[in-house]
Design a protein around this motif. Sequence first.
Motif, PDB file in Angstrom:
ATOM      1  N   GLY A  85      25.655 -40.909   9.438  1.00  0.00           N
ATOM      2  CA  GLY A  85      26.439 -41.447  10.547  1.00  0.00           C
ATOM      3  C   GLY A  85      27.005 -40.413  11.493  1.00  0.00           C
ATOM      4  O   GLY A  85      27.581 -40.774  12.528  1.00  0.00           O
ATOM      5  N   LYS A  86      26.866 -39.114  11.177  1.00  0.00           N
ATOM      6  CA  LYS A  86      27.406 -38.055  12.035  1.00  0.00           C
ATOM      7  C   LYS A  86      26.273 -37.377  12.801  1.00  0.00           C
ATOM      8  O   LYS A  86      25.202 -37.115  12.249  1.00  0.00           O
ATOM      9  N   GLU A  87      26.520 -37.084  14.069  1.00  0.00           N
ATOM     10  CA  GLU A  87      25.515 -36.456  14.907  1.00  0.00           C
ATOM     11  C   GLU A  87      25.579 -34.938  14.778  1.00  0.00           C
ATOM     12  O   GLU A  87      26.651 -34.336  14.847  1.00  0.00           O
ATOM     13  N   ILE A  88      24.420 -34.331  14.582  1.00  0.00           N
ATOM     14  CA  ILE A  88      24.332 -32.873  14.531  1.00  0.00           C
ATOM     15  C   ILE A  88      23.143 -32.435  15.385  1.00  0.00           C
ATOM     16  O   ILE A  88      22.187 -33.188  15.583  1.00  0.00           O
ATOM     17  N   VAL A  89      23.210 -31.221  15.901  1.00  0.00           N
ATOM     18  CA  VAL A  89      22.116 -30.644  16.690  1.00  0.00           C
ATOM     19  C   VAL A  89      21.700 -29.340  16.033  1.00  0.00           C
ATOM     20  O   VAL A  89      22.524 -28.446  15.805  1.00  0.00           O
ATOM     21  N   LEU A  90      20.407 -29.242  15.704  1.00  0.00           N
ATOM     22  CA  LEU A  90      19.864 -28.056  15.048  1.00  0.00           C
ATOM     23  C   LEU A  90      18.732 -27.489  15.902  1.00  0.00           C
ATOM     24  O   LEU A  90      17.955 -28.247  16.502  1.00  0.00           O
ATOM     25  N   ASN A  91      18.630 -26.179  15.962  1.00  0.00           N
ATOM     26  CA  ASN A  91      17.563 -25.531  16.719  1.00  0.00           C
ATOM     27  C   ASN A  91      16.378 -25.242  15.802  1.00  0.00           C
ATOM     28  O   ASN A  91      16.525 -24.563  14.778  1.00  0.00           O
ATOM     29  N   VAL A  92      15.212 -25.791  16.179  1.00  0.00           N
ATOM     30  CA  VAL A  92      13.998 -25.650  15.370  1.00  0.00           C
ATOM     31  C   VAL A  92      13.016 -24.754  16.105  1.00  0.00           C
ATOM     32  O   VAL A  92      12.691 -24.993  17.268  1.00  0.00           O
ATOM     33  N   THR A  93      12.546 -23.701  15.437  1.00  0.00           N
ATOM     34  CA  THR A  93      11.507 -22.836  15.991  1.00  0.00           C
ATOM     35  C   THR A  93      10.153 -23.405  15.600  1.00  0.00           C
ATOM     36  O   THR A  93       9.811 -23.471  14.412  1.00  0.00           O
ATOM     37  N   LEU A  94       9.380 -23.844  16.595  1.00  0.00           N
ATOM     38  CA  LEU A  94       8.098 -24.487  16.336  1.00  0.00           C
ATOM     39  C   LEU A  94       7.056 -23.442  15.960  1.00  0.00           C
ATOM     40  O   LEU A  94       6.875 -22.444  16.665  1.00  0.00           O
ATOM     41  N   THR A  95       6.381 -23.678  14.847  1.00  0.00           N
ATOM     42  CA  THR A  95       5.410 -22.705  14.333  1.00  0.00           C
ATOM     43  C   THR A  95       4.128 -23.411  13.914  1.00  0.00           C
ATOM     44  O   THR A  95       4.092 -24.634  13.729  1.00  0.00           O
ATOM     45  N   ALA A  96       3.091 -22.624  13.741  1.00  0.00           N
ATOM     46  CA  ALA A  96       1.850 -23.128  13.160  1.00  0.00           C
ATOM     47  C   ALA A  96       2.043 -23.294  11.658  1.00  0.00           C
ATOM     48  O   ALA A  96       2.923 -22.659  11.067  1.00  0.00           O
ATOM     49  N   PRO A  97       1.249 -24.148  11.020  1.00  0.00           N
ATOM     50  CA  PRO A  97       1.354 -24.266   9.563  1.00  0.00           C
ATOM     51  C   PRO A  97       1.009 -22.955   8.897  1.00  0.00           C
ATOM     52  O   PRO A  97      -0.035 -22.351   9.210  1.00  0.00           O
ATOM     53  N   PRO A  98       1.843 -22.450   7.993  1.00  0.00           N
ATOM     54  CA  PRO A  98       1.591 -21.133   7.392  1.00  0.00           C
ATOM     55  C   PRO A  98       0.419 -21.137   6.426  1.00  0.00           C
ATOM     56  O   PRO A  98       0.097 -22.156   5.815  1.00  0.00           O
ATOM     57  N   GLU A  99      -0.208 -19.973   6.297  1.00  0.00           N
ATOM     58  CA  GLU A  99      -1.332 -19.782   5.369  1.00  0.00           C
ATOM     59  C   GLU A  99      -0.830 -19.191   4.055  1.00  0.00           C
ATOM     60  O   GLU A  99      -1.435 -18.272   3.505  1.00  0.00           O
ATOM     61  N   THR A 100       0.274 -19.713   3.563  1.00  0.00           N
ATOM     62  CA  THR A 100       0.819 -19.243   2.291  1.00  0.00           C
ATOM     63  C   THR A 100       0.990 -20.430   1.346  1.00  0.00           C
ATOM     64  O   THR A 100       1.533 -21.459   1.759  1.00  0.00           O
ATOM     65  N   PRO A 101       0.517 -20.286   0.106  1.00  0.00           N
ATOM     66  CA  PRO A 101      -0.227 -19.138  -0.439  1.00  0.00           C
ATOM     67  C   PRO A 101      -1.631 -19.066   0.142  1.00  0.00           C
ATOM     68  O   PRO A 101      -2.074 -20.029   0.769  1.00  0.00           O
ATOM     69  N   PRO A 102      -2.337 -17.932  -0.021  1.00  0.00           N
ATOM     70  CA  PRO A 102      -3.695 -17.812   0.521  1.00  0.00           C
ATOM     71  C   PRO A 102      -4.603 -18.927   0.012  1.00  0.00           C
ATOM     72  O   PRO A 102      -4.492 -19.353  -1.148  1.00  0.00           O
ATOM     73  N   ARG A 103      -5.500 -19.404   0.891  1.00  0.00           N
ATOM     74  CA  ARG A 103      -6.375 -20.510   0.485  1.00  0.00           C
ATOM     75  C   ARG A 103      -7.496 -20.069  -0.457  1.00  0.00           C
ATOM     76  O   ARG A 103      -8.065 -20.909  -1.162  1.00  0.00           O
TER      77      ARG A 103
END
Length: 462
Positions: free
Chosen positions: A346-364
């Motif tokens: 019920g409470k409003e909050i504002v968060l800053n999100v850094t948009l990124t590519a999906p990480p390659e971790t762990p290695p495929r």
Amino acid sequence: MKQVLSAVIALGVLSAPAAVVAQAVPQSQADIALSFAPVVKQATPAVVNIYASRVVETRSSPFANDPFFSEFFRDTGPTRPQVQNSLGSGVILSDDGIVVSNHHVVGQADDIRVVLNDRREFKARVLLADAEADLAILKLDGAEDMPHLDLRDSDGVEVGELVLAIGNPFGVGQTVSSGIVSGLARSGTATGNARGYFIQTDAPINPGNSGGALIDLNGQLIGVNTSILSRSGGSNGIGFAIPASLVKEFVAQARDGAEVFRRPWAGLNGQPVDAAMAEGLGLSRPGGIVISEIHAESPFRAAGLEAGDVIMDVGGQPVNTPAEMIYRMSVAGEGSEVPVRCLRQGKEIVLNVTLTAPPETPPRDALVTGEDTPIPGLGLSGVNPAVLAEFGLPLSVQGVVVTAPGPVGLRAGLRAGDVITAINDEAMTGSKAAEAALKATGRWLALDIQRGRERMALRFRL
């Protein structure tokens, strides 16, 4: 007469100051004689006809037309090359010949010919194409000083604006139709592969208009026509255009040399908040997306969002469906930081999100099985966020992903994107473990498979 006057009023204010736009009325016979002609004359040179073709291998089977035996003999018979042609439209966006069209028009073409309104012809090549967005960026060979349209910020488009659709319907030649913007933020309603956020218009759009321009009365591009809702195949007054803001991001990535459209990864699942959910969440009205699942590597989780939070807007723009949220992220682009407004208990909050590519971790740890396994030529990969995004897999999936089934795996019933969760009742944790398990197989091979949300078991005697 009222409709005519309404159009004339809108046209008559193109050069009027902003303060008097709402009060402008035709003052003379000359004002009433105004038309769309000046805008059309300005815009049509930048709208092109596209002729695309590709060669495909087809099989000629004596059972091809039989409703029963065709399923059993569809892979039999000699193959022969066949040319498939497609017809569509495109829009020139720069003086050096950058053109936008639809993926379903040119995405898999071997030969592309672009014809301008003045009958000049150019060969073109695809710089960047994406089936999900149904967009493709082309480059005309040897083009310079080309007529082009400017992109308008599509977030400023409003319902009720007069618009023109320009394209080549049914191959009859360049055609202009008029209408209004009849809806915004349409998602999940377009046909074909396209998914996301669309501008809806009642300007008549027909087959062949795909990839053509939807412009405002200043001659600026607000969208790329992509599809219609129709039972007959012709226009019923419900057409969809991909917003120019997304086209702008495609052009930027194409100029940077991207071969695949880089779409920021959300790493979460959510659903629109309806009236019943709004009451349970303590909201005064339905709206937003409630997070039902969030991956540990999600950039939204890194910013502090949690399951149960309700995302109300991204980058200052409201979002009410997951497709709309992905559109907002795509327009912002990878590497950008966007404010996300959400409600938590019920409470409003504002968060800053850094948009990124999906990480390659762990290695495929991708590999292809050898001849010493029961399924040689099987492409396998471990699971990580990049693999989840590439194959559209559930966030919680565990196991080994089939990247390519190979000839033997295809006959065994495997498909690219299948997840092998267990081999011979042993849970799989990586591609190397899966290869070792296949090598150790005796007379029987048991594969537990997850395909999308379904689970299945394959059993073989070797």
